[in-house]
Design a protein around this motif. Structure first.
Motif, PDB file in Angstrom:
ATOM      1  N   PRO A   9      -6.230 -13.938   5.901  1.00 54.36           N
ATOM      2  CA  PRO A   9      -5.223 -13.894   6.955  1.00 54.36           C
ATOM      3  C   PRO A   9      -4.071 -14.818   6.576  1.00 54.36           C
ATOM      4  O   PRO A   9      -4.290 -15.884   5.996  1.00 54.36           O
ATOM      5  CB  PRO A   9      -5.949 -14.426   8.199  1.00 54.36           C
ATOM      6  CG  PRO A   9      -7.271 -14.932   7.751  1.00 54.36           C
ATOM      7  CD  PRO A   9      -7.535 -14.386   6.384  1.00 54.36           C
ATOM      8  N   GLY A  10      -2.854 -14.403   6.870  1.00 49.89           N
ATOM      9  CA  GLY A  10      -1.708 -15.255   6.577  1.00 49.89           C
ATOM     10  C   GLY A  10      -1.207 -15.157   5.148  1.00 49.89           C
ATOM     11  O   GLY A  10      -0.252 -15.827   4.777  1.00 49.89           O
ATOM     12  N   LYS A  13       0.340 -10.086   3.868  1.00 51.04           N
ATOM     13  CA  LYS A  13       0.087  -8.654   3.644  1.00 51.04           C
ATOM     14  C   LYS A  13       1.055  -7.785   4.449  1.00 51.04           C
ATOM     15  O   LYS A  13       1.610  -6.829   3.923  1.00 51.04           O
ATOM     16  CB  LYS A  13      -1.354  -8.284   4.038  1.00 51.04           C
ATOM     17  CG  LYS A  13      -2.418  -9.013   3.250  1.00 51.04           C
ATOM     18  CD  LYS A  13      -3.804  -8.554   3.667  1.00 51.04           C
ATOM     19  CE  LYS A  13      -4.163  -8.946   5.084  1.00 51.04           C
ATOM     20  NZ  LYS A  13      -4.636 -10.305   5.283  1.00 51.04           N
ATOM     21  N   GLU A  33      -2.383  -4.214  13.401  1.00 52.30           N
ATOM     22  CA  GLU A  33      -1.244  -3.874  14.269  1.00 52.30           C
ATOM     23  C   GLU A  33      -1.609  -2.746  15.210  1.00 52.30           C
ATOM     24  O   GLU A  33      -1.224  -2.741  16.378  1.00 52.30           O
ATOM     25  CB  GLU A  33      -0.051  -3.429  13.412  1.00 52.30           C
ATOM     26  CG  GLU A  33       1.043  -4.471  13.351  1.00 52.30           C
ATOM     27  CD  GLU A  33       2.131  -4.111  12.347  1.00 52.30           C
ATOM     28  OE1 GLU A  33       2.537  -2.925  12.288  1.00 52.30           O
ATOM     29  OE2 GLU A  33       2.544  -5.022  11.606  1.00 52.30           O
ATOM     30  N   VAL A  53     -11.031  -8.989  18.751  1.00 55.83           N
ATOM     31  CA  VAL A  53      -9.829  -9.423  18.033  1.00 55.83           C
ATOM     32  C   VAL A  53      -9.327 -10.804  18.469  1.00 55.83           C
ATOM     33  O   VAL A  53      -9.062 -11.662  17.631  1.00 55.83           O
ATOM     34  CB  VAL A  53      -8.707  -8.367  18.193  1.00 55.83           C
ATOM     35  CG1 VAL A  53      -7.418  -8.845  17.546  1.00 55.83           C
ATOM     36  CG2 VAL A  53      -9.147  -7.035  17.600  1.00 55.83           C
ATOM     37  N   ASN A  57     -12.981 -12.185  15.665  1.00 56.59           N
ATOM     38  CA  ASN A  57     -14.137 -11.477  15.097  1.00 56.59           C
ATOM     39  C   ASN A  57     -13.724 -10.081  14.649  1.00 56.59           C
ATOM     40  O   ASN A  57     -12.672  -9.575  15.047  1.00 56.59           O
ATOM     41  CB  ASN A  57     -15.258 -11.371  16.141  1.00 56.59           C
ATOM     42  CG  ASN A  57     -15.876 -12.722  16.420  1.00 56.59           C
ATOM     43  OD1 ASN A  57     -16.017 -13.543  15.507  1.00 56.59           O
ATOM     44  ND2 ASN A  57     -16.222 -12.980  17.672  1.00 56.59           N
ATOM     45  N   LEU A  58     -14.573  -9.456  13.830  1.00 60.60           N
ATOM     46  CA  LEU A  58     -14.264  -8.111  13.348  1.00 60.60           C
ATOM     47  C   LEU A  58     -14.730  -7.062  14.340  1.00 60.60           C
ATOM     48  O   LEU A  58     -15.773  -7.211  14.975  1.00 60.60           O
ATOM     49  CB  LEU A  58     -14.965  -7.861  12.005  1.00 60.60           C
ATOM     50  CG  LEU A  58     -14.502  -8.706  10.822  1.00 60.60           C
ATOM     51  CD1 LEU A  58     -15.286  -8.318   9.576  1.00 60.60           C
ATOM     52  CD2 LEU A  58     -13.004  -8.542  10.583  1.00 60.60           C
ATOM     53  N   MET A  64     -14.064   1.264  13.212  1.00 64.28           N
ATOM     54  CA  MET A  64     -12.936   1.169  12.286  1.00 64.28           C
ATOM     55  C   MET A  64     -12.965   2.296  11.248  1.00 64.28           C
ATOM     56  O   MET A  64     -11.917   2.842  10.882  1.00 64.28           O
ATOM     57  CB  MET A  64     -12.928  -0.190  11.571  1.00 64.28           C
ATOM     58  CG  MET A  64     -12.712  -1.380  12.485  1.00 64.28           C
ATOM     59  SD  MET A  64     -11.325  -1.220  13.627  1.00 64.28           S
ATOM     60  CE  MET A  64      -9.926  -1.142  12.511  1.00 64.28           C
ATOM     61  N   PHE A  86      -7.794  -2.934   5.996  1.00 63.71           N
ATOM     62  CA  PHE A  86      -9.013  -2.127   5.845  1.00 63.71           C
ATOM     63  C   PHE A  86      -9.163  -1.809   4.368  1.00 63.71           C
ATOM     64  O   PHE A  86      -8.176  -1.431   3.731  1.00 63.71           O
ATOM     65  CB  PHE A  86      -8.888  -0.824   6.639  1.00 63.71           C
ATOM     66  CG  PHE A  86     -10.170  -0.010   6.665  1.00 63.71           C
ATOM     67  CD1 PHE A  86     -11.047  -0.089   7.738  1.00 63.71           C
ATOM     68  CD2 PHE A  86     -10.491   0.827   5.603  1.00 63.71           C
ATOM     69  CE1 PHE A  86     -12.225   0.652   7.755  1.00 63.71           C
ATOM     70  CE2 PHE A  86     -11.671   1.566   5.610  1.00 63.71           C
ATOM     71  CZ  PHE A  86     -12.533   1.482   6.690  1.00 63.71           C
ATOM     72  N   ARG A  88     -12.425  -4.340   5.464  1.00 57.31           N
ATOM     73  CA  ARG A  88     -12.646  -5.758   5.680  1.00 57.31           C
ATOM     74  C   ARG A  88     -14.107  -6.134   5.507  1.00 57.31           C
ATOM     75  O   ARG A  88     -14.461  -7.307   5.663  1.00 57.31           O
ATOM     76  CB  ARG A  88     -12.232  -6.107   7.103  1.00 57.31           C
ATOM     77  CG  ARG A  88     -10.928  -6.857   7.215  1.00 57.31           C
ATOM     78  CD  ARG A  88     -10.734  -7.234   8.671  1.00 57.31           C
ATOM     79  NE  ARG A  88      -9.738  -8.247   8.866  1.00 57.31           N
ATOM     80  CZ  ARG A  88      -8.435  -8.019   8.958  1.00 57.31           C
ATOM     81  NH1 ARG A  88      -7.962  -6.807   8.814  1.00 57.31           N
ATOM     82  NH2 ARG A  88      -7.603  -9.015   9.180  1.00 57.31           N
ATOM     83  N   ARG A 127       3.023 -19.070  12.727  1.00 59.92           N
ATOM     84  CA  ARG A 127       3.161 -17.723  13.270  1.00 59.92           C
ATOM     85  C   ARG A 127       2.770 -17.678  14.750  1.00 59.92           C
ATOM     86  O   ARG A 127       3.339 -16.922  15.528  1.00 59.92           O
ATOM     87  CB  ARG A 127       2.281 -16.751  12.469  1.00 59.92           C
ATOM     88  CG  ARG A 127       2.513 -15.309  12.854  1.00 59.92           C
ATOM     89  CD  ARG A 127       1.828 -14.357  11.899  1.00 59.92           C
ATOM     90  NE  ARG A 127       0.394 -14.319  12.127  1.00 59.92           N
ATOM     91  CZ  ARG A 127      -0.452 -13.633  11.360  1.00 59.92           C
ATOM     92  NH1 ARG A 127      -0.017 -12.983  10.307  1.00 59.92           N
ATOM     93  NH2 ARG A 127      -1.731 -13.624  11.632  1.00 59.92           N
ATOM     94  N   ASP A 135      -4.935 -14.400  18.669  1.00 62.76           N
ATOM     95  CA  ASP A 135      -5.888 -14.779  17.622  1.00 62.76           C
ATOM     96  C   ASP A 135      -5.290 -15.800  16.647  1.00 62.76           C
ATOM     97  O   ASP A 135      -5.942 -16.184  15.686  1.00 62.76           O
ATOM     98  CB  ASP A 135      -6.449 -13.549  16.891  1.00 62.76           C
ATOM     99  CG  ASP A 135      -5.396 -12.775  16.106  1.00 62.76           C
ATOM    100  OD1 ASP A 135      -4.184 -12.985  16.339  1.00 62.76           O
ATOM    101  OD2 ASP A 135      -5.792 -11.964  15.252  1.00 62.76           O
TER     102      ASP A 135
HETATM  103  P1  ADP Z   1      -4.548 -10.882   9.651  1.00 68.78           P
HETATM  104  O1  ADP Z   1      -3.400 -11.658  10.127  1.00 68.78           O
HETATM  105  O2  ADP Z   1      -5.826 -11.641   9.709  1.00 68.78           O
HETATM  106  O3  ADP Z   1      -4.328 -10.198   8.355  1.00 68.78           O
HETATM  107  P2  ADP Z   1      -4.718  -8.288  11.052  1.00 68.78           P
HETATM  108  O4  ADP Z   1      -3.486  -8.058  11.819  1.00 68.78           O
HETATM  109  O5  ADP Z   1      -4.924  -7.506   9.803  1.00 68.78           O
HETATM  110  O6  ADP Z   1      -4.819  -9.844  10.803  1.00 68.78           O
HETATM  111  O7  ADP Z   1      -6.015  -8.046  11.980  1.00 68.78           O
HETATM  112  C1  ADP Z   1      -6.186  -8.721  13.208  1.00 68.78           C
HETATM  113  C2  ADP Z   1      -7.594  -8.511  13.746  1.00 68.78           C
HETATM  114  O8  ADP Z   1      -7.841  -7.103  13.981  1.00 68.78           O
HETATM  115  C3  ADP Z   1      -8.753  -8.969  12.866  1.00 68.78           C
HETATM  116  O9  ADP Z   1      -8.992 -10.348  12.948  1.00 68.78           O
HETATM  117  C4  ADP Z   1      -9.895  -8.117  13.448  1.00 68.78           C
HETATM  118  O10 ADP Z   1     -10.352  -8.652  14.665  1.00 68.78           O
HETATM  119  C5  ADP Z   1      -9.222  -6.789  13.757  1.00 68.78           C
HETATM  120  N1  ADP Z   1      -9.337  -5.837  12.608  1.00 68.78           N
HETATM  121  C6  ADP Z   1      -8.301  -5.345  11.883  1.00 68.78           C
HETATM  122  N2  ADP Z   1      -8.738  -4.551  10.896  1.00 68.78           N
HETATM  123  C7  ADP Z   1     -10.089  -4.534  10.982  1.00 68.78           C
HETATM  124  C8  ADP Z   1     -11.122  -3.920  10.250  1.00 68.78           C
HETATM  125  N3  ADP Z   1     -10.863  -3.163   9.175  1.00 68.78           N
HETATM  126  N4  ADP Z   1     -12.412  -4.145  10.628  1.00 68.78           N
HETATM  127  C9  ADP Z   1     -12.699  -4.918  11.677  1.00 68.78           C
HETATM  128  N5  ADP Z   1     -11.771  -5.529  12.422  1.00 68.78           N
HETATM  129  C10 ADP Z   1     -10.483  -5.350  12.102  1.00 68.78           C
END
Ligand code: ADP
Length: 187
Positions: A9-10, A13, A33, A53, A57-58, A64, A86, A88, A127, A135
């Motif tokens: 994260p951060g 990407k 997003e 989110v 957590n995932l 997904m 994705f 993850r 951010r 989050d």
């Molecule tokens: P980051 O800033 O961590 O790159 P993202 O915007 O990609 O954040 O994702 C934010 C949140 O959305 C993740 O912390 C998770 O909770 C959820 N999420 C996004 N993509 C997935 C995925 N492929 N599987 C599970 N959770 C996901």
């Protein structure tokens, strides 16, 4: 062309995906997003996503995987896409490989944007002030880093084994990082 953007994260990407999308003329698909939009719209999926989110957590893999399968088959993605967020987990990576094989599609490259741990915390904390993402609150940031190390970092080895991983140092200006990415794709 099908590209995956991968990294902690951060790492930047989202920023890089937008630039790449304009340069290459293929859509940027960010699962994070997409989930934030569903949450803002208070859809059933968005309400479900909120449980995971905001705490960092995932979302469950099956949800997904279903979402991404749907996206791959959507008309805007017929000539390719930049997938950001994705897979993850290794299970998501395996499912993605199956989806691609079934459709006779290939992943051209997996761009792994790397930044040091301290920089991750600094960027996410900044951010939080600008974007006001739930989050990006300190406890969620810490949890996302733990989740990243445990569930997402292994995905790197998966793509290393497949010979698709391209290391991109994420330090430097936005332009420097995009130059590195474009260079890595051309190789
Ligand atoms: P980051 O800033 O961590 O790159 P993202 O915007 O990609 O954040 O994702 C934010 C949140 O959305 C993740 O912390 C998770 O909770 C959820 N999420 C996004 N993509 C997935 C995925 N492929 N599987 C599970 N959770 C996901």
């Amino acid at each position: 062309m099908h590209l995956l953007l991968f990294g902690p994260p951060g790492a930047g990407k989202g920023t890089q995906a937008k630039i790449l999308s304009e340069t290459l003329g293929i859509p940027h698909i960010s699962t994070g997003e997409m989930l934030r939009q569903e949450m803002a719209d208070e859809t059933p999926l968005g309400r479900k996503a909120r449980e995971y989110v905001d705490r960092g957590n995932l979302m469950p893999d099956d949800i997904m995987i279903g979402i991404v399968e749907h996206i791959i088959d959507s008309p805007p993605c017929k000539n390719g896409m930049i997938l950001d967020g994705f897979p993850r987990t290794v299970d998501q990576a395996v499912a993605l490989r199956e989806m691609f094989t079934r459709r006779k599609l290939v992943i051209d490259a997996v761009l792994f944007i790397e930044i040091p741990h301290e920089l991750i915390v600094e960027r996410l904390t900044n951010r939080a002030i600008v974007e006001n993402r739930a989050d990006d609150e300190p406890r969620s940031i810490m949890n996302r880093l733990v989740v990243y190390d445990k569930n997402t970092a292994p995905v790197k080895h998966f793509y290393e084994d497949e010979g698709l991983l391209r290391h991109i140092p994420g330090i430097g200006t936005v332009e420097e990082v995009s130059e590195r990415i474009l260079g890595a794709i051309k190789k």
